[in-house]
Design a protein around this motif. Structure first.
Motif, PDB file in Angstrom:
ATOM      1  N   ASP A   1       4.846  10.229  -5.177  1.00 45.11           N
ATOM      2  CA  ASP A   1       3.894   9.121  -5.343  1.00 45.11           C
ATOM      3  C   ASP A   1       4.492   7.870  -4.713  1.00 45.11           C
ATOM      4  O   ASP A   1       5.653   7.866  -4.291  1.00 45.11           O
ATOM      5  N   GLY A   2       3.698   6.809  -4.689  1.00 43.29           N
ATOM      6  CA  GLY A   2       4.145   5.595  -4.011  1.00 43.29           C
ATOM      7  C   GLY A   2       5.391   4.982  -4.627  1.00 43.29           C
ATOM      8  O   GLY A   2       6.294   4.522  -3.914  1.00 43.29           O
ATOM      9  N   SER A   3       5.455   4.962  -5.945  1.00 39.97           N
ATOM     10  CA  SER A   3       6.604   4.334  -6.607  1.00 39.97           C
ATOM     11  C   SER A   3       7.897   5.039  -6.215  1.00 39.97           C
ATOM     12  O   SER A   3       8.907   4.391  -5.912  1.00 39.97           O
ATOM     13  N   THR A   4       7.873   6.371  -6.209  1.00 42.93           N
ATOM     14  CA  THR A   4       9.113   7.089  -5.883  1.00 42.93           C
ATOM     15  C   THR A   4       9.442   6.949  -4.396  1.00 42.93           C
ATOM     16  O   THR A   4      10.621   6.877  -4.027  1.00 42.93           O
TER      17      THR A   4
ATOM     18  N   LEU B   1       9.165  -1.722   4.810  1.00 36.17           N
ATOM     19  CA  LEU B   1       7.731  -1.997   4.658  1.00 36.17           C
ATOM     20  C   LEU B   1       7.072  -0.970   3.754  1.00 36.17           C
ATOM     21  O   LEU B   1       7.416   0.219   3.788  1.00 36.17           O
ATOM     22  N   ASP B   2       6.129  -1.452   2.978  1.00 39.03           N
ATOM     23  CA  ASP B   2       5.358  -0.611   2.068  1.00 39.03           C
ATOM     24  C   ASP B   2       3.927  -0.549   2.604  1.00 39.03           C
ATOM     25  O   ASP B   2       3.197  -1.542   2.542  1.00 39.03           O
ATOM     26  N   GLU B   3       3.561   0.609   3.172  1.00 38.43           N
ATOM     27  CA  GLU B   3       2.184   0.790   3.683  1.00 38.43           C
ATOM     28  C   GLU B   3       1.390   1.712   2.778  1.00 38.43           C
ATOM     29  O   GLU B   3       0.391   2.315   3.197  1.00 38.43           O
TER      30      GLU B   3
ATOM     31  N   GLY C   1       1.603   6.569   1.355  1.00 40.38           N
ATOM     32  CA  GLY C   1       1.189   7.318   0.154  1.00 40.38           C
ATOM     33  C   GLY C   1      -0.324   7.341   0.082  1.00 40.38           C
ATOM     34  O   GLY C   1      -1.005   7.360   1.104  1.00 40.38           O
ATOM     35  N   LYS C   2      -0.857   7.288  -1.120  1.00 42.52           N
ATOM     36  CA  LYS C   2      -2.299   7.216  -1.376  1.00 42.52           C
ATOM     37  C   LYS C   2      -3.153   8.016  -0.386  1.00 42.52           C
ATOM     38  O   LYS C   2      -3.470   9.164  -0.625  1.00 42.52           O
ATOM     39  N   MET C   3      -3.529   7.380   0.765  1.00 44.50           N
ATOM     40  CA  MET C   3      -4.502   7.989   1.679  1.00 44.50           C
ATOM     41  C   MET C   3      -3.911   9.087   2.558  1.00 44.50           C
ATOM     42  O   MET C   3      -4.633   9.744   3.307  1.00 44.50           O
TER      43      MET C   3
HETATM   44  C1  PLP Z   1       1.610  -1.400  -2.201  1.00 48.97           C
HETATM   45  C2  PLP Z   1       1.848  -0.346  -3.235  1.00 48.97           C
HETATM   46  N1  PLP Z   1       3.054   0.238  -3.305  1.00 48.97           N
HETATM   47  C3  PLP Z   1       3.323   1.202  -4.195  1.00 48.97           C
HETATM   48  C4  PLP Z   1       2.361   1.616  -5.092  1.00 48.97           C
HETATM   49  C5  PLP Z   1       2.687   2.657  -6.113  1.00 48.97           C
HETATM   50  O1  PLP Z   1       2.069   3.854  -5.813  1.00 48.97           O
HETATM   51  P1  PLP Z   1       1.826   4.963  -6.960  1.00 48.97           P
HETATM   52  O2  PLP Z   1       0.809   4.396  -7.891  1.00 48.97           O
HETATM   53  O3  PLP Z   1       1.359   6.146  -6.189  1.00 48.97           O
HETATM   54  O4  PLP Z   1       3.146   5.174  -7.616  1.00 48.97           O
HETATM   55  C6  PLP Z   1       1.095   1.035  -5.054  1.00 48.97           C
HETATM   56  C7  PLP Z   1       0.045   1.450  -6.004  1.00 48.97           C
HETATM   57  O5  PLP Z   1      -1.004   0.884  -6.115  1.00 48.97           O
HETATM   58  C8  PLP Z   1       0.829   0.017  -4.115  1.00 48.97           C
HETATM   59  O6  PLP Z   1      -0.360  -0.618  -4.067  1.00 48.97           O
END
Ligand code: PLP
Length: 437
Positions: free
Chosen positions: A104-107, A242-244, A271-273
């Motif tokens: 996931d995005g956080s990890t 960078l966080d995309e 992540g996400k998309m």
């Molecule tokens: C910019 C950004 N980084 C990281 C995350 C975290 O992603 P996840 O919810 O999949 O852990 C999010 C979640 O909304 C986000 O918007």
């Protein structure tokens, strides 16, 4: 008496909700609940859905891969789907060399922080151990992500347990100091960043969302801002992370946002998309320079100390591969650039509403800030949370919305048609007018 449901919902004051709308099916842009009501998915199921629901090609990719194998690990092994996805991701991401998978995005962001810290250790620069960032950036809910992406409204309860980071004050264009234009404000930030880099040689990396901060209040960067930060990082020997996760893959109108921002990250996360929003997965990409610093004899202990059970899961990778093929086939980025003009066109009409203080928009993202008093910019407030009030009214109007505090977020599936987007905007306007009463 036992509660009817045992589910605890995220970021939710449970006492406000007697029950939750149960979604039983998805059909294109629509969610269908257990009473047969149809709700247009106005937040792309938390900003990740690309094609709408039940896209047959993605379902088929899941089916086809499941028949072969659902999970095998990347510990000592590899799999075709992980291999071809990594090649593809490197192919669309200039300067990137290797891909590290996560869940996931956080990890994905935690991994990027660990990579940056270990990179400097690998280089023998043990001093470089601090992260600098823009205030109101958001990178997820785990402890490292909260430390770096500190949104006070979300994380103040945990402040004492978070590690120290250097936060450059950063406000959105609606709440700037008086007599300061957004361009002037962001130029001042650049000066602060340059001074920080000159004064402090312990900074390992500068971390920011690519293109715009979303969860921290829909703060869209001025042209050239990210490019200049990227140049400052290079000049002062600071890595750029960078966080995309929320802004890449077309959300802001380009496939890879850092390319359209003329910036050169050392590490970037998606992540996400990435999977069309169908299955959980994220990826952290690095340049050759970063990757090479991890190579050496085993006894040097320079290799990466990170891995998850589902790192490189073939099922997720198969869906991501199919998703990326669909981007090409549908020429999605071009389509998004056209559809997003609908948002642009309707800004004046939304701004005209008595309780709308500001509208911030880029690509397929819009934040509508609700205020009680336009001149004082005081946020709206209700007996219940603004999110609950907006959600209930939106539901009556056939759309699914979730707010960020007093900001109504319109983050639809990327492939939404112009007429569906107009419907979403019509119903959002109606919702905002109705709750203002
Ligand atoms: C910019 C950004 N980084 C990281 C995350 C975290 O992603 P996840 O919810 O999949 O852990 C999010 C979640 O909304 C986000 O918007």
């Amino acid at each position: 008496m036992k509660p009817q449901s045992s589910v605890w919902h995220p970021y939710t004051q449970m006492s406000e909700w007697d029950s939750f709308t149960k979604i039983v099916k998805g059909q294109g842009m629509w969610l269908i609940d257990s009473n047969g009501n149809r709700l247009l998915d106005g937040v792309a199921s938390m900003w990740c859905n690309v094609w709408g629901h039940s896209k047959k090609e993605l379902i088929f990719a899941i089916k086809k891969q499941s028949e072969k194998i659902v999970h095998s690990s990347l510990f000592n092994l590899t799999n075709d789907q992980a291999e071809s996805l990594a090649k593809r991701l490197v192919g669309i991401s200039p300067h990137m060399h290797k891909v590290f998978y996560s869940d996931d995005g956080s990890t994905a962001m935690e991994i990027s922080f660990k990579m940056a810290l270990q990179y400097w250790q690998n280089k023998g620069e043990k001093n470089k151990s601090q992260f600098a960032t823009l205030q109101n950036g958001y990178h997820g809910d785990t402890f490292g992500a909260m430390s770096v992406g500190y949104v006070p409204g979300f994380f103040s309860k945990f402040k004492n347990q978070l590690y120290k980071t250097i936060q450059i004050p950063f406000a959105n264009s609606y709440r700037l100091p008086s007599n300061t234009t957004p361009k002037e404000y962001q130029d001042q930030r650049l000066e602060k960043i340059e001074k920080l880099f000159s004064d402090n040689d312990k900074i390992a990396a500068f971390v920011m969302e690519s293109g715009a901060q979303i969860a921290g209040g829909v703060n869209i960067y001025q042209d050239g801002f990210q490019e200049k930060i990227s140049k400052l990082c290079k000049k002062h020997g600071v890595l750029l992370i960078l966080d995309e996760i929320a802004t890449g893959f077309g959300r802001l109108g380009s496939l890879v946002e850092y390319v359209s921002q003329n910036s050169k990250p050392d590490i970037v996360s998606y992540g996400k998309m990435l999977t069309g929003g169908y299955i959980t997965m994220a990826a952290t990409l690095v340049t050759k320079n970063i990757y090479d610093s991890f190579l050496g004899k085993y006894s040097d202990m320079r290799h990466i100390y990170h891995g998850h059970t589902f790192t490189g899961n073939p099922l997720s990778c198969a869906v991501a591969n199919e998703n990326l093929s669909l981007y090409d086939k549908a020429n999605l980025i071009k389509k998004i650039q056209k559809t997003s003009k609908v948002f642009e066109k309707r800004v004046p009409e939304i701004l005209d509403i008595k309780t709308v203080g500001d509208v911030r928009h880029k690509g397929m993202l819009m934040g509508i800030e609700l205020v009680r008093d336009k001149s004082k910019k005081t946020p709206v407030s209700f007996k219940k949370s603004t999110n609950k009030v907006v959600f209930e009214e939106a539901k009556k109007n056939g759309i699914y919305l979730r707010t960020l505090g007093n900001i109504v977020m319109l983050v639809p599936p990327l492939a939404i048609s112009e007429s569906e987007l107009n419907y979403l905007i019509d119903r959002t306007i109606l919702t905002i007018k109705n709750i203002a009463g």
